[in-house]
Scaffold this motif. Structure first.
Motif, PDB file in Angstrom:
ATOM      1  N   VAL A 204       0.879  -1.173   0.000  1.00  0.00           N
ATOM      2  CA  VAL A 204       0.000   0.000   0.000  1.00  0.00           C
ATOM      3  C   VAL A 204       0.913   1.217   0.000  1.00  0.00           C
ATOM      4  CG1 VAL A 204      -1.523   1.431   1.422  1.00  0.00           C
ATOM      5  CG2 VAL A 204      -2.069  -0.965   1.064  1.00  0.00           C
ATOM      6  N   GLU A 205       0.609   2.183  -0.856  1.00  0.00           N
ATOM      7  CA  GLU A 205       1.457   3.370  -0.954  1.00  0.00           C
ATOM      8  C   GLU A 205       0.628   4.637  -0.755  1.00  0.00           C
ATOM      9  OE1 GLU A 205       4.644   5.529  -4.002  1.00  0.00           O
ATOM     10  OE2 GLU A 205       3.542   3.746  -4.656  1.00  0.00           O
ATOM     11  N   PHE A 206       1.000   5.416   0.260  1.00  0.00           N
ATOM     12  CA  PHE A 206       0.392   6.732   0.450  1.00  0.00           C
ATOM     13  C   PHE A 206       1.044   7.707  -0.524  1.00  0.00           C
ATOM     14  CE2 PHE A 206      -0.342   4.771   4.653  1.00  0.00           C
ATOM     15  CZ  PHE A 206      -1.710   4.988   4.768  1.00  0.00           C
ATOM     16  N   LEU A 207       0.234   8.406  -1.303  1.00  0.00           N
ATOM     17  CA  LEU A 207       0.736   9.314  -2.334  1.00  0.00           C
ATOM     18  C   LEU A 207       0.789  10.743  -1.815  1.00  0.00           C
ATOM     19  CD1 LEU A 207      -1.343   7.808  -5.285  1.00  0.00           C
ATOM     20  CD2 LEU A 207       0.939   7.125  -4.485  1.00  0.00           C
ATOM     21  N   GLU A 208       1.235  11.649  -2.670  1.00  0.00           N
ATOM     22  CA  GLU A 208       1.328  13.055  -2.277  1.00  0.00           C
ATOM     23  C   GLU A 208      -0.060  13.617  -1.975  1.00  0.00           C
ATOM     24  OE1 GLU A 208       4.019  15.090  -1.743  1.00  0.00           O
ATOM     25  OE2 GLU A 208       5.072  13.174  -1.832  1.00  0.00           O
ATOM     26  N   PRO A 209      -0.192  14.386  -0.906  1.00  0.00           N
ATOM     27  CA  PRO A 209      -1.499  14.931  -0.532  1.00  0.00           C
ATOM     28  C   PRO A 209      -2.073  15.865  -1.599  1.00  0.00           C
ATOM     29  CG  PRO A 209       0.083  15.140   1.272  1.00  0.00           C
ATOM     30  CD  PRO A 209       0.872  14.744   0.061  1.00  0.00           C
ATOM     31  N   ILE A 210      -3.376  15.873  -1.688  1.00  0.00           N
ATOM     32  CA  ILE A 210      -4.108  16.836  -2.514  1.00  0.00           C
ATOM     33  C   ILE A 210      -4.708  17.859  -1.555  1.00  0.00           C
ATOM     34  CG2 ILE A 210      -5.994  17.186  -4.157  1.00  0.00           C
ATOM     35  CD1 ILE A 210      -5.665  14.252  -4.995  1.00  0.00           C
ATOM     36  N   GLU A 211      -4.208  19.073  -1.619  1.00  0.00           N
ATOM     37  CA  GLU A 211      -4.663  20.093  -0.680  1.00  0.00           C
ATOM     38  C   GLU A 211      -6.131  20.447  -0.900  1.00  0.00           C
ATOM     39  OE1 GLU A 211      -2.896  21.073   1.841  1.00  0.00           O
ATOM     40  OE2 GLU A 211      -1.133  19.927   1.204  1.00  0.00           O
ATOM     41  N   ALA A 212      -6.756  20.950   0.140  1.00  0.00           N
ATOM     42  CA  ALA A 212      -8.152  21.380   0.056  1.00  0.00           C
ATOM     43  C   ALA A 212      -8.288  22.551  -0.907  1.00  0.00           C
ATOM     44  CB  ALA A 212      -8.645  21.788   1.445  1.00  0.00           C
ATOM     45  N   GLY A 213      -9.477  22.700  -1.487  1.00  0.00           N
ATOM     46  CA  GLY A 213      -9.755  23.883  -2.287  1.00  0.00           C
ATOM     47  C   GLY A 213      -9.997  23.643  -3.757  1.00  0.00           C
ATOM     48  N   GLU A 224      -8.386  10.124  -9.341  1.00  0.00           N
ATOM     49  CA  GLU A 224      -8.408   8.891 -10.120  1.00  0.00           C
ATOM     50  C   GLU A 224      -7.113   8.713 -10.906  1.00  0.00           C
ATOM     51  OE1 GLU A 224     -11.117   6.503 -13.440  1.00  0.00           O
ATOM     52  OE2 GLU A 224     -11.884   8.345 -12.509  1.00  0.00           O
ATOM     53  N   GLY A 225      -6.635   9.782 -11.518  1.00  0.00           N
ATOM     54  CA  GLY A 225      -5.407   9.691 -12.290  1.00  0.00           C
ATOM     55  C   GLY A 225      -4.225   9.259 -11.445  1.00  0.00           C
ATOM     56  N   GLU A 226      -4.099   9.853 -10.258  1.00  0.00           N
ATOM     57  CA  GLU A 226      -2.945   9.549  -9.411  1.00  0.00           C
ATOM     58  C   GLU A 226      -3.032   8.145  -8.820  1.00  0.00           C
ATOM     59  OE1 GLU A 226      -2.170  12.666  -6.611  1.00  0.00           O
ATOM     60  OE2 GLU A 226      -1.927  14.188  -8.184  1.00  0.00           O
ATOM     61  N   ILE A 227      -4.215   7.751  -8.350  1.00  0.00           N
ATOM     62  CA  ILE A 227      -4.343   6.420  -7.759  1.00  0.00           C
ATOM     63  C   ILE A 227      -4.161   5.331  -8.804  1.00  0.00           C
ATOM     64  CG2 ILE A 227      -5.958   4.796  -6.684  1.00  0.00           C
ATOM     65  CD1 ILE A 227      -7.104   7.061  -5.057  1.00  0.00           C
ATOM     66  N   GLU A 228      -4.786   5.510  -9.968  1.00  0.00           N
ATOM     67  CA  GLU A 228      -4.688   4.474 -10.995  1.00  0.00           C
ATOM     68  C   GLU A 228      -3.265   4.351 -11.542  1.00  0.00           C
ATOM     69  OE1 GLU A 228      -7.120   2.217 -11.939  1.00  0.00           O
ATOM     70  OE2 GLU A 228      -8.011   3.076 -10.127  1.00  0.00           O
ATOM     71  N   THR A 229      -2.601   5.471 -11.749  1.00  0.00           N
ATOM     72  CA  THR A 229      -1.219   5.431 -12.249  1.00  0.00           C
ATOM     73  C   THR A 229      -0.301   4.730 -11.255  1.00  0.00           C
ATOM     74  OG1 THR A 229      -1.523   7.463 -13.531  1.00  0.00           O
ATOM     75  CG2 THR A 229       0.741   6.843 -12.987  1.00  0.00           C
ATOM     76  N   ALA A 230      -0.423   5.094  -9.987  1.00  0.00           N
ATOM     77  CA  ALA A 230       0.435   4.490  -8.966  1.00  0.00           C
ATOM     78  C   ALA A 230       0.095   3.014  -8.753  1.00  0.00           C
ATOM     79  CB  ALA A 230       0.301   5.253  -7.652  1.00  0.00           C
ATOM     80  N   SER A 231      -1.191   2.681  -8.786  1.00  0.00           N
ATOM     81  CA  SER A 231      -1.589   1.283  -8.613  1.00  0.00           C
ATOM     82  C   SER A 231      -1.114   0.427  -9.779  1.00  0.00           C
ATOM     83  CB  SER A 231      -3.111   1.172  -8.456  1.00  0.00           C
ATOM     84  OG  SER A 231      -3.544   1.749  -7.243  1.00  0.00           O
TER      85      SER A 231
END
Length: 246
Positions: A204-213, A224-231
């Motif tokens: 399991v890999e925690f990725l770079e945070p996506i800040e609020a806003g 979706e792009g970040e999770i799918e690419t990393a997975s």
């Protein structure tokens, strides 16, 4: 022959895992009833037990990469099997899940779910279910910790595409907090269904945070792009042919 031996090892592993769930749950029950911290200790003890026994019983090592968040954040994760639940929770100081309401009625598990602050939701009409989920999260907003939601709403096997549910975007927008995406390849080794456990390294890999806003649509696309690419990268690392996904 090798497959048969691994299947038998897997059967023993799965059997003891389910036996130890109520054993550990009952052992930590007094502390869990008295405080949330006691419940957290019990949950972590079980997570660590499964990770430890998986290593020597079926040759399945587990690894958590990236930086597990320790503040008030939303964690949006890929979900492939029960193992990613255990890996994510074992690394967080105060995790709590968005979970199916039926789990509340599961012996031992339901009690611990309530005690650590999980938010139970009904799988009904989408609009009503999302509205109720937001209300329940807001009601428990005073509980500190990391709120974990599975972005696709259910377990999705490696190689299978499934849409990302808008509920994660609604929570991100309504809560106004940072979201930490999490990717995984655990389904290659520990399937959605079945007994067989494949040896290897489940991650399991925690990725770079996506800040609020961000706007909801922009957030959903980025998530979706970040999770799918990393997975996909983790699946490739595990020897899974990503280009076969349907």
């Amino acid at each position: 022959m090798r497959y048969a031996v691994q299947w038998l090892r897997s059967l023993v592993f799965v059997g003891q895992m389910y036996v130890m769930l109520p054993v550990i749950g009952l052992l930590y029950m007094p502390g869990a009833i008295l405080s949330r911290k006691g419940a957290v200790r019990g949950c972590k003890a079980y997570c660590n037990w499964v990770r430890w026994t998986a290593r020597w019983m079926v040759g399945l090592r587990t690894e958590v990469r990236g930086t597990p968040p320790d503040g008030q954040v939303l964690i949006a994760s890929k979900h492939q099997s029960f193992l990613d639940i255990l890996l994510i929770y074992s690394e967080l100081p105060a995790g709590r899940f968005i979970m199916k309401r039926e789990i509340l009625w599961t012996p031992v598990v339901g009690l611990y779910g309530m005690r650590i602050g999980c938010v139970a939701v009904n799988r009904g009409k989408r609009g009503a279910a999302i509205k109720k989920m937001v209300q329940d999260v807001a009601r428990g907003a005073q509980k500190p910790g990391q709120l974990i939601i599975y972005a696709q709403g259910t377990r999705v096997a490696p190689g299978v595409k499934a849409p990302y549910k808008i509920g994660v975007g609604v929570l991100y927008e309504q809560m106004g907090v940072t979201c930490v995406p999490a990717a995984t390849n655990v389904g290659v080794f520990w399937p959605k269904r079945g007994i067989y456990r494949r040896p290897g390294v489940a991650v399991v890999e925690f990725l770079e945070p996506i800040e609020a806003g961000l706007g909801k649509e922009a957030f959903m696309a980025r998530l979706e792009g970040e999770i799918e690419t990393a997975s996909d990268a983790l699946l490739h690392e595990a020897g899974f042919a990503v280009d076969e996904r349907t």
